[in-house]
Design an enzyme around this catalytic site. Structure first.
Site, short mmCIF file in Angstrom:
data_model
loop_
_atom_site.label_atom_id
_atom_site.label_comp_id
_atom_site.label_asym_id
_atom_site.label_seq_id
_atom_site.Cartn_x
_atom_site.Cartn_y
_atom_site.Cartn_z
N HIS A 143 0.86 -1.19 0.00
CA HIS A 143 0.00 0.00 0.00
C HIS A 143 0.89 1.23 0.00
CE1 HIS A 143 -3.64 -2.36 0.98
NE2 HIS A 143 -2.80 -3.10 1.68
N ASP A 176 -8.72 -4.57 -2.30
CA ASP A 176 -8.09 -4.84 -1.01
C ASP A 176 -8.36 -3.74 0.01
OD1 ASP A 176 -6.32 -6.60 0.58
OD2 ASP A 176 -5.24 -4.72 0.78
N HIS A 194 -9.42 -9.51 -1.00
CA HIS A 194 -9.49 -9.30 0.45
C HIS A 194 -10.81 -9.93 0.89
CE1 HIS A 194 -9.08 -6.65 4.15
NE2 HIS A 194 -10.34 -7.05 4.22
N ASP A 253 1.81 -7.17 2.72
CA ASP A 253 0.70 -6.29 3.09
C ASP A 253 1.24 -5.03 3.78
OD1 ASP A 253 -1.83 -5.23 3.42
OD2 ASP A 253 -2.44 -6.62 5.00
N GLY A 273 -3.16 -1.94 10.31
CA GLY A 273 -2.03 -2.03 9.39
C GLY A 273 -0.68 -2.07 10.06
#
Length: 429
Positions: A62, A152, A179, A305, A324
């Protein structure tokens, strides 16, 4: 420009051997012994006994850019990837604006190429704005440069929407990267629904919120024949569902994140936002199932991730903290230290899960293997020196990882992307 990496421990086609490797311009030109004697004009870099491996491939990062650049940018995220030994990454579409039409995807492809120091492949979304049930123009996004489709961060809630998305992706020979999360089973959870959540007085996330949607999607994938890839598996039930599906010939692959291999709910010290991630850290038996799934081939690859956030977003109560954890810079050394040095994984297995397998699974024909004529995407890693993970060494804007302060082995010294040095470790005074 010719460069020889001399006398490294080269990982090639499943084997480790001491060899020289010749880079010319953007390609690997030769592997063999005493190449510096045969090519005296080449620049020589002595990498004696250091691991020379295909650059790692991460199908799940990300980069928050555009829209949330205070968390990460394409440049900072890709520099972090190079620091971790990654040379190819795949950027998820949950930024603002979402790349849900051809022009937005084309813009991102151009920006990734201009601002990134590694190869960045761009996901297109499955639905408009990720949360709607309106499908994107799949053919248009593919033509604009999207390499696969994912929402996602959000599960596709309606079976009919996922079915139609799979049909379109199959028609275009593209993958659906999912996801998996049934929102109706979340109940406001912030960590795994289990004994640790009860001890901390925090709302839990049920494992069936993941596994129930996988079960649905596997039947849809069987019906459509699409390549269905499951993101960040976290439960033992999910692993078993994938195992059964593969045995029945369903075209499914999957990934596991490093933090789910390294930690479980018992490792959460308290109500600490740094331990909040989605899917959450599960029970010890789930962690064991993930390790077993890797070893028996049910799980195909490891993907980080990598999810950077600001300090404010990760500090304090898990109820308010963002989901996260970062991973690009810590994945390989943490996994090597925990599992290779203890004999649970072989080095060759870990390298395949992080380079060859993702490249092969998704047809990245220039990545994941060191061969003459292939792109010179290479990581040089010192296996024999321990270092402490420090925030001051991170190149990502995000420092949201609970692993800071741990002593690890197998740190990256150099990363070459298309023959160019994308990362070089600085000597410390």
């Amino acid at each position: 420009m010719k460069t020889i990496l001399k006398n490294g421990l080269v990982y090639q086609s499943g084997k480790l051997s001491h060899q020289d490797l010749l880079i010319e311009d953007d390609k690997i030109m030769a592997l063999g012994q005493n190449l510096s004697e045969l090519i005296p004009e080449a620049r020589v870099i002595d990498v004696t006994d250091k691991l020379v491996t295909p650059g790692f491939v991460d199908v799940h990062v990300h980069y928050r850019d555009p829209g949330f650049t205070y968390k990460e940018t394409i440049t900072s995220g890709s520099k972090a990837a190079a620091h971790g030994g990654y040379t190819t990454v795949c950027a998820m579409p949950n930024f603002d604006p979402v790349p849900d039409d051809a022009q937005k995807v084309a813009n991102m492809v151009q920006r990734n190429r201009a601002d990134g120091v590694v190869h960045i492949k761009q996901f297109g979304s499955i639905t408009k704005d990720l949360v709607s049930e309106e499908l994107v123009d799949f053919a248009g996004l593919k033509k604009a440069g999207a390499w696969a489709f994912s929402n996602d961060g959000k599960g596709v809630q309606t079976a009919g929407v996922m079915y139609e998305a799979m049909r379109e992706a199959k028609r275009l020979d593209m993958a659906i990267v999912a996801h998996v999360e049934d929102n109706s089973l979340l109940y406001g959870g912030v960590m795994n629904a289990g004994k640790r959540a009860e001890e901390l007085g925090l709302p839990g996330i049920l494992g069936i919120s993941e596994s129930s949607q996988i079960a649905r999607d596997l039947l849809l994938a069987k019906e459509t024949g699409v390549h269905y890839h499951v993101c960040h598996l976290s439960t033992k039930e999910s692993v078993e569902l994938i195992r059964i599906a593969k045995a029945h010939g369903i075209n499914v692959t999957c990934e596991v994140a490093p933090h789910h291999l390294l930690l479980n709910e018992d490792d959460i010290p308290g109500n600490d936002g740094y331990y909040k991630m989605n899917p959450p850290l599960r029970a010890n038996e789930d962690q064991d199932a993930l390790i077993a799934g890797l070893l028996d081939g049910t799980i195909d690859m490891i993907a980080t991730d990598h999810a950077p956030h600001s300090i404010d977003e990760k500090t304090g109560d898990m109820r308010q903290a963002a989901f996260g954890i970062t991973g690009s810079e810590t994945a390989f050394p943490l996994l090597y230290t925990r599992y290779v040095k203890t004999g649970v994984f072989k080095l060759e297995q870990l390298l395949d899960w992080m380079s060859y397998n993702p490249a092969q699974t998704f047809g990245f024909d220039q990545a994941g293997i060191l061969l003459p004529g292939r792109q010179a995407d290479i990581a040089v890693i010192n296996l024999d020196q321990a270092e402490v993970l420090q925030e001051s060494d991170y190149l990502s804007k995000g420092i949201n990882t609970p692993f800071t302060g741990q002593t690890v082995w197998a740190n990256t010294e150099m990363t070459f992307v298309s023959g160019q040095l994308a990362y070089q470790k600085e000597a410390k005074a």
